[in-house]
Design a protein around this motif. Sequence first.
Motif, PDB file in Angstrom:
ATOM      1  N   ALA A  25       0.969  -1.146   0.054  1.00  0.00           N
ATOM      2  CA  ALA A  25      -0.149  -0.196  -0.056  1.00  0.00           C
ATOM      3  C   ALA A  25       1.061   1.316  -0.066  1.00  0.00           C
ATOM      4  N   ASP A  48       1.844  -4.308   5.200  1.00  0.00           N
ATOM      5  CA  ASP A  48       2.093  -4.530   6.659  1.00  0.00           C
ATOM      6  C   ASP A  48       2.625  -3.132   7.185  1.00  0.00           C
ATOM      7  N   SER A  51       5.208   1.089   4.364  1.00  0.00           N
ATOM      8  CA  SER A  51       5.506   1.954   3.092  1.00  0.00           C
ATOM      9  C   SER A  51       6.671   3.172   3.358  1.00  0.00           C
ATOM     10  N   THR A  53       7.120   5.582   1.884  1.00  0.00           N
ATOM     11  CA  THR A  53       6.316   7.035   1.783  1.00  0.00           C
ATOM     12  C   THR A  53       6.102   7.645   2.868  1.00  0.00           C
ATOM     13  N   THR A  59       7.219  15.952   0.937  1.00  0.00           N
ATOM     14  CA  THR A  59       7.914  15.819  -0.360  1.00  0.00           C
ATOM     15  C   THR A  59       7.718  17.199  -0.997  1.00  0.00           C
ATOM     16  N   ASN A  61       8.931  16.727  -4.411  1.00  0.00           N
ATOM     17  CA  ASN A  61       8.763  16.503  -5.892  1.00  0.00           C
ATOM     18  C   ASN A  61       7.642  15.656  -6.279  1.00  0.00           C
ATOM     19  N   ASP A 285       9.436   0.361  -6.299  1.00  0.00           N
ATOM     20  CA  ASP A 285      10.949   0.384  -5.792  1.00  0.00           C
ATOM     21  C   ASP A 285      11.324  -1.134  -5.911  1.00  0.00           C
ATOM     22  N   ILE A 293       8.568   8.182  -5.877  1.00  0.00           N
ATOM     23  CA  ILE A 293       6.787   8.172  -6.070  1.00  0.00           C
ATOM     24  C   ILE A 293       6.348   8.168  -7.430  1.00  0.00           C
TER      25      ILE A 293
END
Length: 323
Positions: A25, A48, A51, A53, A59, A61, A285, A293
């Motif tokens: 996710a 789990d 992430s 992120t 961020t 960008n 990734d 992202i």
Amino acid sequence: MAALEASVEQKADPNRIYDVIVVGAGPAGLTAALYLARFCRSVLVLHDGESRTLRIPKTHNAPAYPEGITGADLIQRMSEHPLRYGAVIEQAEVRAAVRSAEAFLLTDAQERVWRSRALILATGVRMNEVEMPRELHEAAIGAGVLRYCPICDGYEHIGDKIGVIGCDSNGAAEALFLRRYSSDVTLMPLCHPELTAEQQAELADAEITVVQGALRELSPKEDRMDVFLEGRDAAMSFDVVYPALGCRPRTKLAAGLGIEIDEKKQLAGDAMNGTEIAGLFAAGDVLNGLDQISVAIGHGAVAATHAHNWLRACDQQTLQAKT
Ligand SMILES: Cc1cc2nc3c(=O)[nH]c(=O)nc-3n(C[C@H](O)[C@H](O)[C@H](O)COP(=O)(O)OP(=O)(O)OC[C@H]3O[C@@H](n4cnc5c(N)ncnc54)[C@H](O)[C@@H]3O)c2cc1C
């Protein structure tokens, strides 16, 4: 690490065979789920809660957010989007995935089982991190004095005093990349320097300082990072420190399914188009490529569309979309 709001989490139906299960996710998995839900596919996202992120303080960008956005906000928004179209998102650590004749079977440590016709692995990577107590480490990331991604946030450090940890080709490459943003870049070894003569010459040409002495301790402050090296009593202070220690792609499920893993331990860069296992796709990734992202979002869209078309072909629906 930030958690998703409870409203996002749902329970999957254990008796159902989903069209597609997406493991992950993050931006890749959530984009795949959005596309699949809008292709009128039943889709379950299992994750789990890890992430990468979610660890981004802000961020700058991510396209469409000119003022910047925190990683947790971005994941919250990206989770709500597929939910609108009927996707189910459940938190669970998937321990194993196998392919039977009819379906992929996924299980967790409690032996819960989920089934799907197609599977997208968007499992990301784990970073090799500097040793620090967990809370201190995450607070330093939050304060922006410890960074792991020069491509993401080098711009935020224009003119700053920058330290890079890792005196090998990773470290040399990151130091040279960051040199564009600052004339004050110092490269420090984690244990001992492993630079070739060519790398040393390139670093000297770029006026990057290379210091000796293994890393002893990192001591984050609100607005700087103090670095203690072997053989020096005084700390070296930096506005920001970038460990350049590489990462470990989360390929355990893919390996268990028999997918080929490359020498960097990643999945092939084109696995969003499909893999050697029918109905299995991957995105983000975990693939060999640029870990960003926007790239993960693109992969997610491509993997979802291929998975949908693969299901259409299985159902002999190749000429018209499902209505
Ligand atoms: C501190 C930091 C700052 C960053 N800044 C930026 C930035 O400014 N801009 C930018 O573009 N990128 C940035 N990145 C990189 C960015 O976070 C990643 O490129 C992005 O998260 C990749 O998305 P992904 O979906 O491929 O993987 P991830 O977002 O890492 O998601 C992987 C998902 O897989 C799940 N998963 C893995 N294995 C299992 C399993 N066995 N069972 C269940 N779930 C599993 C995890 O729970 C997670 O949900 C940053 C990263 C960090 C750490």
